[in-house]
Scaffold this active site. Structure first.
Site, mmCIF file in Angstrom:
data_model
loop_
_atom_site.group_PDB
_atom_site.id
_atom_site.type_symbol
_atom_site.label_atom_id
_atom_site.label_comp_id
_atom_site.label_asym_id
_atom_site.label_seq_id
_atom_site.Cartn_x
_atom_site.Cartn_y
_atom_site.Cartn_z
ATOM 1 N N ASN A 84 13.683 53.083 87.432
ATOM 2 C CA ASN A 84 14.190 51.693 87.462
ATOM 3 C C ASN A 84 13.731 51.319 88.873
ATOM 4 O OD1 ASN A 84 15.794 49.664 88.544
ATOM 5 N ND2 ASN A 84 17.298 50.257 87.066
ATOM 6 N N ASP A 119 14.436 48.037 90.036
ATOM 7 C CA ASP A 119 15.251 46.982 90.426
ATOM 8 C C ASP A 119 15.049 46.675 91.977
ATOM 9 O OD1 ASP A 119 15.764 46.571 87.751
ATOM 10 O OD2 ASP A 119 17.892 47.180 88.194
ATOM 11 N N HIS A 120 15.224 47.658 92.588
ATOM 12 C CA HIS A 120 15.436 47.928 93.985
ATOM 13 C C HIS A 120 14.092 47.383 94.690
ATOM 14 C CE1 HIS A 120 19.335 48.902 93.726
ATOM 15 N NE2 HIS A 120 19.091 50.115 93.514
ATOM 16 N N ARG A 156 13.911 37.973 101.148
ATOM 17 C CA ARG A 156 12.912 37.139 101.644
ATOM 18 C C ARG A 156 12.647 36.024 100.930
ATOM 19 N NH1 ARG A 156 11.283 38.004 107.068
ATOM 20 N NH2 ARG A 156 13.238 39.393 107.803
ATOM 21 N N HIS A 179 16.800 45.867 85.246
ATOM 22 C CA HIS A 179 17.929 45.573 84.784
ATOM 23 C C HIS A 179 17.948 43.837 85.140
ATOM 24 C CE1 HIS A 179 22.711 45.628 85.005
ATOM 25 N NE2 HIS A 179 22.453 44.521 84.450
ATOM 26 N N ARG A 214 19.677 40.909 85.398
ATOM 27 C CA ARG A 214 21.055 40.662 85.690
ATOM 28 C C ARG A 214 21.314 39.012 85.421
ATOM 29 N NH1 ARG A 214 25.318 43.253 88.317
ATOM 30 N NH2 ARG A 214 24.660 45.361 88.532
ATOM 31 N N ARG A 263 19.994 38.423 90.595
ATOM 32 C CA ARG A 263 19.844 38.950 91.866
ATOM 33 C C ARG A 263 18.626 39.915 92.377
ATOM 34 N NH1 ARG A 263 24.673 43.699 92.305
ATOM 35 N NH2 ARG A 263 25.907 42.006 91.355
ATOM 36 N N HIS A 264 18.127 40.433 91.175
ATOM 37 C CA HIS A 264 16.706 41.186 91.783
ATOM 38 C C HIS A 264 15.708 41.105 90.890
ATOM 39 C CE1 HIS A 264 18.798 44.101 89.207
ATOM 40 N NE2 HIS A 264 19.678 44.570 90.160
ATOM 41 N N GLU A 306 17.517 46.987 80.722
ATOM 42 C CA GLU A 306 19.066 47.117 80.644
ATOM 43 C C GLU A 306 19.576 45.539 80.778
ATOM 44 O OE1 GLU A 306 20.569 49.034 84.297
ATOM 45 O OE2 GLU A 306 19.257 50.902 83.651
ATOM 46 N N THR A 328 26.348 47.675 92.089
ATOM 47 C CA THR A 328 25.608 48.208 90.961
ATOM 48 C C THR A 328 26.529 48.532 89.971
ATOM 49 O OG1 THR A 328 24.106 50.079 90.409
ATOM 50 C CG2 THR A 328 26.073 50.744 91.826
ATOM 51 N N THR A 329 25.706 49.055 88.739
ATOM 52 C CA THR A 329 26.760 49.168 87.569
ATOM 53 C C THR A 329 27.604 50.227 87.923
ATOM 54 O OG1 THR A 329 24.602 48.939 86.090
ATOM 55 C CG2 THR A 329 26.627 49.315 84.939
ATOM 56 N N GLU A 367 23.411 56.644 76.783
ATOM 57 C CA GLU A 367 23.153 57.271 78.124
ATOM 58 C C GLU A 367 24.547 57.541 78.994
ATOM 59 O OE1 GLU A 367 20.655 54.604 80.671
ATOM 60 O OE2 GLU A 367 21.262 55.548 82.569
ATOM 61 N N HIS A 400 22.254 57.380 86.520
ATOM 62 C CA HIS A 400 23.270 56.769 87.303
ATOM 63 C C HIS A 400 23.580 57.569 88.523
ATOM 64 C CE1 HIS A 400 25.412 53.684 89.501
ATOM 65 N NE2 HIS A 400 24.974 53.025 88.733
ATOM 66 N N GLY A 406 16.972 55.181 89.571
ATOM 67 C CA GLY A 406 16.470 54.219 90.415
ATOM 68 C C GLY A 406 16.620 54.374 91.792
ATOM 69 N N HIS A 407 17.661 54.423 92.313
ATOM 70 C CA HIS A 407 17.901 54.277 93.921
ATOM 71 C C HIS A 407 17.438 55.400 94.625
ATOM 72 C CE1 HIS A 407 20.383 54.302 97.679
ATOM 73 N NE2 HIS A 407 20.332 52.981 97.467
#
Ligand code: PXP
Length: 235
Positions: free
Chosen positions: A6, A8-9, A17, A42, A44, A48-49, A69, A99-100, A150, A189, A211-212
């Site tokens: 993932n 996203d981050h 920025r 994802h 959203r 947001r990302h 997602e 996060t989710t 999942e 997750h 992801g994270h």
């Protein structure tokens, strides 16, 4: 097994920025070089990302599994049908969450989810439902015709000691029940380089969506190396 990364981050840092770097599309290419079997984003509702443009560019550039997602809402269903990712994972979405936070409450949202599953899958895009390790939710997933689930591993990942063993057992049991019903079963997750080992030991899992922890390690090791290390653990 399949490792879906993932990104996203990467977009989270870019959006901090409002500029053009770091680019999640470039990150996806490097993740694939490092051995990712899939890329997840994802989109959203609050953007947001990941942005719509990222998704379009990823669709053009990603040759491995592209997993979108999204919430089961009209706008997102329209986007999914237009962009045609290789699969869609339906997730619950709350505006204020970091996060989710949990799996879809299928007992409460069965009709809405069933409708989304039918529309998306009728266009040839397989749908996975992000659910808690709950037998009832697995049974409803099967009943409404989703091809995949999942299983939410966040409760396992966030606990320690005896509690963690109990949460692990719930995940293990959920995977077994879902497999017996003929669903494809993934996990995701909160998975990281240490807690993944026990989850990998569960038989029959199709893949892991992470992801994270990978993006965090990528800050120090580079995304290609971070993915390569996780891929070694996933097998
Ligand atoms: N699977 C789903 C359905 C998610 O919503 C997320 C977070 O976006 C992940 C997996 C990845 O979780 P993490 O970032 O904790 O690895």
């Amino acid at each position: 097994m399949l490792l879906g990364v993932n990104v996203d981050h990467v977009a989270t840092v870019r959006q901090a920025r409002g500029g053009i770097e770091p680019d999640p599309v470039a990150a996806a290419a490097l993740a694939i070089k490092g051995g990712a079997d899939g890329i997840t984003v994802h989109l959203r509702e609050d953007r947001r990302h990941i942005q719509d443009k990222d998704l379009k560019l990823l669709r053009r550039s990603v040759s491995v599994e592209l997993n979108l997602e999204m919430a089961a809402v009209k706008e997102m269903i329209g986007i999914a049908l237009k962009v045609r990712p290789d699969m869609v994972t339906l997730v619950p979405e709350k505006r204020a969450e970091l996060t989710t936070e949990g799996g879809i409450n299928l007992q409460k949202n069965k009709n809405q989810i069933e409708k989304a599953v039918k529309i998306i899958q009728s266009k040839g895009i397989p749908v996975s439902l992000f659910i808690n390790p709950s037998i009832k939710d697995i049974e409803i997933s099967k009943e409404i015709g989703a091809m995949m689930v999942e299983i939410h591993t966040g409760f396992y990942a966030d606990s320690k000691g005896k509690k963690q063993t109990a949460e692990f057992k719930k995940v293990e049991k959920a995977v077994k029940i879902a497999l017996n019903l003929g669903l494809f079963v993934n996990a995701g997750h909160g998975l990281n380089y240490s807690n993944i080992k026990k989850i990998v030991s569960i038989n029959g899992l199709r893949g892991f969506y992470i992801g994270h922890s990978i993006i965090s390690r990528a800050i120090f090791a580079g995304i290609e190396n971070a993915v390569r290390e996780m891929k070694k653990l996933v097998g």
